[in-house]
Design an enzyme around this catalytic site. Structure first.
Site, PDB file in Angstrom:
ATOM      1  N   HIS A 274       0.855  -1.197   0.000  1.00  0.00           N
ATOM      2  CA  HIS A 274       0.000   0.000   0.000  1.00  0.00           C
ATOM      3  C   HIS A 274       0.884   1.237   0.000  1.00  0.00           C
ATOM      4  O   HIS A 274       1.925   1.259   0.637  1.00  0.00           O
ATOM      5  CB  HIS A 274      -0.917   0.021   1.238  1.00  0.00           C
ATOM      6  CG  HIS A 274      -2.123   0.862   1.041  1.00  0.00           C
ATOM      7  ND1 HIS A 274      -2.081   2.219   1.138  1.00  0.00           N
ATOM      8  CD2 HIS A 274      -3.387   0.542   0.702  1.00  0.00           C
ATOM      9  CE1 HIS A 274      -3.295   2.708   0.892  1.00  0.00           C
ATOM     10  NE2 HIS A 274      -4.100   1.708   0.622  1.00  0.00           N
ATOM     11  N   ASP A 328      -7.776  -5.473   0.056  1.00  0.00           N
ATOM     12  CA  ASP A 328      -8.257  -6.425  -0.958  1.00  0.00           C
ATOM     13  C   ASP A 328      -7.902  -7.872  -0.645  1.00  0.00           C
ATOM     14  O   ASP A 328      -8.350  -8.779  -1.351  1.00  0.00           O
ATOM     15  CB  ASP A 328      -7.675  -6.043  -2.330  1.00  0.00           C
ATOM     16  CG  ASP A 328      -8.344  -4.783  -2.858  1.00  0.00           C
ATOM     17  OD1 ASP A 328      -7.642  -3.818  -3.176  1.00  0.00           O
ATOM     18  OD2 ASP A 328      -9.592  -4.763  -2.914  1.00  0.00           O
TER      19      ASP A 328
HETATM   20  C1  SDX Z   1      -6.357  -0.392  -3.041  1.00  0.00           C
HETATM   21  O1  SDX Z   1      -4.545   4.135  -2.276  1.00  0.00           O
HETATM   22  C2  SDX Z   1      -5.479   3.518  -1.629  1.00  0.00           C
HETATM   23  O2  SDX Z   1      -5.880   3.905  -0.559  1.00  0.00           O
HETATM   24  C3  SDX Z   1      -6.056   2.306  -2.354  1.00  0.00           C
HETATM   25  C4  SDX Z   1      -7.047   1.477  -1.532  1.00  0.00           C
HETATM   26  C5  SDX Z   1      -8.329   2.243  -1.255  1.00  0.00           C
HETATM   27  O3  SDX Z   1      -9.005   1.958  -0.259  1.00  0.00           O
HETATM   28  O4  SDX Z   1      -8.724   3.063  -2.130  1.00  0.00           O
HETATM   29  O5  SDX Z   1      -6.457   1.103  -0.306  1.00  0.00           O
HETATM   30  C6  SDX Z   1      -7.485   0.237  -2.299  1.00  0.00           C
HETATM   31  O6  SDX Z   1      -6.134  -0.071  -4.166  1.00  0.00           O
HETATM   32  C7  SDX Z   1      -5.476  -1.357  -2.309  1.00  0.00           C
HETATM   33  C8  SDX Z   1      -4.274  -1.848  -3.176  1.00  0.00           C
HETATM   34  C9  SDX Z   1      -4.760  -2.993  -4.074  1.00  0.00           C
HETATM   35  N1  SDX Z   1      -3.724  -3.342  -5.041  1.00  0.00           N
HETATM   36  C10 SDX Z   1      -2.994  -4.472  -4.887  1.00  0.00           C
HETATM   37  O7  SDX Z   1      -3.094  -5.245  -3.937  1.00  0.00           O
HETATM   38  C11 SDX Z   1      -2.003  -4.735  -6.007  1.00  0.00           C
HETATM   39  C12 SDX Z   1      -0.662  -5.153  -5.433  1.00  0.00           C
HETATM   40  N2  SDX Z   1      -0.062  -4.017  -4.702  1.00  0.00           N
HETATM   41  C13 SDX Z   1       0.888  -3.216  -5.421  1.00  0.00           C
HETATM   42  O8  SDX Z   1       0.647  -3.052  -6.787  1.00  0.00           O
HETATM   43  C14 SDX Z   1       1.305  -1.954  -4.669  1.00  0.00           C
HETATM   44  O9  SDX Z   1       1.557  -2.319  -3.373  1.00  0.00           O
HETATM   45  C15 SDX Z   1       0.376  -0.757  -4.667  1.00  0.00           C
HETATM   46  C16 SDX Z   1      -0.050  -0.355  -6.045  1.00  0.00           C
HETATM   47  C17 SDX Z   1      -0.797  -1.027  -3.832  1.00  0.00           C
HETATM   48  C18 SDX Z   1       1.166   0.398  -4.058  1.00  0.00           C
HETATM   49  O10 SDX Z   1       2.216   0.639  -4.915  1.00  0.00           O
HETATM   50  P1  SDX Z   1       3.322   1.775  -4.665  1.00  0.00           P
HETATM   51  O11 SDX Z   1       3.089   2.491  -3.393  1.00  0.00           O
HETATM   52  O12 SDX Z   1       3.429   2.561  -5.914  1.00  0.00           O
HETATM   53  O13 SDX Z   1       4.638   0.909  -4.445  1.00  0.00           O
HETATM   54  P2  SDX Z   1       5.595   0.448  -5.612  1.00  0.00           P
HETATM   55  O14 SDX Z   1       4.801  -0.283  -6.664  1.00  0.00           O
HETATM   56  O15 SDX Z   1       6.430   1.609  -6.028  1.00  0.00           O
HETATM   57  O16 SDX Z   1       6.490  -0.635  -4.854  1.00  0.00           O
HETATM   58  C19 SDX Z   1       7.505  -0.203  -3.931  1.00  0.00           C
HETATM   59  C20 SDX Z   1       8.350  -1.442  -3.685  1.00  0.00           C
HETATM   60  C21 SDX Z   1       8.785  -2.115  -5.011  1.00  0.00           C
HETATM   61  O17 SDX Z   1       9.989  -2.828  -4.725  1.00  0.00           O
HETATM   62  P3  SDX Z   1      11.412  -2.180  -5.223  1.00  0.00           P
HETATM   63  O18 SDX Z   1      11.312  -2.039  -6.732  1.00  0.00           O
HETATM   64  O19 SDX Z   1      11.510  -0.846  -4.506  1.00  0.00           O
HETATM   65  O20 SDX Z   1      12.423  -3.215  -4.767  1.00  0.00           O
HETATM   66  O21 SDX Z   1       7.556  -2.431  -3.011  1.00  0.00           O
HETATM   67  C22 SDX Z   1       7.388  -3.573  -3.842  1.00  0.00           C
HETATM   68  C23 SDX Z   1       7.701  -3.119  -5.269  1.00  0.00           C
HETATM   69  O22 SDX Z   1       8.141  -4.224  -6.048  1.00  0.00           O
HETATM   70  N3  SDX Z   1       5.972  -3.965  -3.756  1.00  0.00           N
HETATM   71  C24 SDX Z   1       5.556  -5.228  -3.807  1.00  0.00           C
HETATM   72  C25 SDX Z   1       4.162  -5.157  -3.686  1.00  0.00           C
HETATM   73  N4  SDX Z   1       3.788  -3.888  -3.564  1.00  0.00           N
HETATM   74  C26 SDX Z   1       4.918  -3.150  -3.616  1.00  0.00           C
HETATM   75  N5  SDX Z   1       6.251  -6.389  -3.960  1.00  0.00           N
HETATM   76  C27 SDX Z   1       5.481  -7.511  -3.977  1.00  0.00           C
HETATM   77  N6  SDX Z   1       4.136  -7.525  -3.868  1.00  0.00           N
HETATM   78  C28 SDX Z   1       3.450  -6.376  -3.718  1.00  0.00           C
HETATM   79  N7  SDX Z   1       2.116  -6.403  -3.613  1.00  0.00           N
END
Ligand code: SDX
Length: 397
Positions: A274, A328
């Site tokens: 998140h 989720d």
């Molecule tokens: C919702 O914003 C909100 O409030 C949204 C929400 C709401 O109520 O409206 O809470 C609802 O959308 C929840 C999120 C649902 N999405 C997912 O579950 C999809 C999987 N999650 C990721 O795509 C991610 O965590 C996000 C999109 C939720 C957040 O992404 P960010 O903040 O842009 O983080 P990032 O993609 O830049 O990742 C930062 C690091 C990366 O590693 P490095 O490249 O720095 O080594 O964290 C890692 C990412 O690879 N990472 C994950 C991960 N999420 C981030 N690694 C593995 N699995 C994950 N789920």
């Protein structure tokens, strides 16, 4: 009605402005609707902890709180509930339009189209009229569930089930979806899920809603923008993918190998991570409790043990990066037990989040300035047009 937010500093792009992909950490508005403490896993709606609202409130009472800023009096709540109940039906024109949608289309696309179509029925230029705002709030909160349920029936070749005035909001949705009056515990748990998903500050779909609202278009277009944004798998669409992931893992013993393979291939674990939370999303913990309540009454979902095993394994390999279950991760297991089809999980998210989008719509109108951020240009410098016969014969020559 529309004071413009005073420019806090010179809004001309300053030289050396730092690029902030995804606007991470950039405050783009002031808001009093919702607060998130991502380091301590705290979430409040208008100052009330989400745990208290999820335990004691109802979705309609929470919607009222989000949109108008305070818990309603008994009379205000009674009037709001009655108004919503009276506006649940949608025009036959909308239902006939949905009958032209391909049955294989995704329900989020059907919802986005039908939500936008509501704007065709109501005058769009009255957004400075408080009665118009109240009516639009009632209509959207009342009609979104009806349209979600209607497409579910229509795509199965059946006629939509009309709302029942004797059923409360959540019970009525489950009834329209299944043609069966739900068990009171199931209806109550569904209502609590709607409370948990109603608002979450400037998430992507709410930001879409505010950007669209800032052009002073109608609230139906605002909600349609937000629905389209919520549909994405990185946002609201994740709840659908979580179940597919758990089924792919298949058993608790395989969680570790799945996780290792995903991490080594830099694949995101759906339902984890998140932008705001560095600990487990407080909503995920409450949803886990609701799932266990349902399992105790109606039998366990074998995917739950897989989910718990994945959470446990992920804590060791992703916890240090602040990556924990988000809203989720467990919601799909609750909806599955309630008999909601998987590709309706995100439309259910939209049924709830429309309250938050409308709260932000009203707030944006109260202190509006059209969103128009700047950019850092990285394209080619200026060049002169050439007639096609004078151009190189191959691209890049
Ligand atoms: C919702 O914003 C909100 O409030 C949204 C929400 C709401 O109520 O409206 O809470 C609802 O959308 C929840 C999120 C649902 N999405 C997912 O579950 C999809 C999987 N999650 C990721 O795509 C991610 O965590 C996000 C999109 C939720 C957040 O992404 P960010 O903040 O842009 O983080 P990032 O993609 O830049 O990742 C930062 C690091 C990366 O590693 P490095 O490249 O720095 O080594 O964290 C890692 C990412 O690879 N990472 C994950 C991960 N999420 C981030 N690694 C593995 N699995 C994950 N789920």
């Amino acid at each position: 009605m529309f004071q413009t937010q005073k420019t806090i500093e010179n809004h001309r792009p300053q030289p050396g402005n730092q690029l902030r992909p995804g606007l991470e950490g950039v405050p783009v508005t002031q808001s009093s609707i919702c607060d998130i403490d991502g380091n301590h896993g705290k979430l409040t709606y208008r100052g009330y902890p989400i745990s208290e609202l999820a335990a004691h409130s109802s979705f309609l009472e929470t919607s009222y709180l989000l949109i108008w800023g305070n818990l309603p009096t008994a009379e205000e709540l009674k009037v709001f509930e009655k108004e919503v109940q009276m506006h649940r039906r949608v025009s036959f024109r909308v239902r006939d339009m949905m009958k032209c949608f391909p049955a294989t289309g995704h329900p989020m696309d059907a919802l986005q189209s039908s939500a936008a179509s509501l704007g065709l029925f109501y005058s769009r230029r009255a957004i400075d009229n408080p009665q118009y705002i109240y009516d639009a709030v009632v209509r959207l909160i009342a009609k979104i569930p009806t349209m979600v349920a209607a497409f579910q029936l229509i795509r199965k070749g059946q006629d939509p089930i009309q709302p029942r005035d004797d059923l409360a909001y959540s019970a009525n949705f489950l009834y329209m979806l299944t043609d069966r009056e739900p068990d009171p515990l199931a209806a109550r748990i569904f209502d609590r899920c709607l409370i948990l998903h109603a608002e979450h500050s400037l998430n992507a779909s709410t930001f879409s809603a505010r950007v669209t609202a800032s052009t002073l278009t109608d609230p139906y277009a605002v909600v349609a923008s937000a629905v389209g944004t919520l549909a994405g798998p990185l946002h609201g669409g994740a709840n659908e993918d979580v179940i597919a992931m758990l089924e792919e893992i298949g058993s608790p013993e395989k969680a570790r190998s799945y996780l290792d393979e995903a991490i080594s291939n830099k694949r995101k674990i759906m339902g984890f991570g998140h932008r705001e939370y560095r600990v487990k999303d407080p909503r995920a913990s409450i949803l886990q409790g609701l799932a266990e309540e349902l399992f105790a009454r109606f039998g366990k979902d074998e995917m739950y043990d897989v989910a718990k095993a994945l959470e446990e394994e992920a804590a060791t390999s992703l916890g240090s990066k602040g990556i924990y279950p988000n809203v989720d991760f467990y919601s799909g297991l609750v909806y599955r037990k309630l008999g909601i089809p998987r590709d309706l999980f995100t439309p259910v998210f939209a049924i709830s989040r429309v309250a938050g989008w409308l709260a932000h719509w009203r707030e944006q109108l109260g202190a509006n300035r059209i969103f128009r951020p700047s950019q850092i240009y990285t394209g080619v410098p200026s060049r002169t047009w050439k007639a096609v016969e004078d151009r190189p014969t191959s691209i890049g020559a």
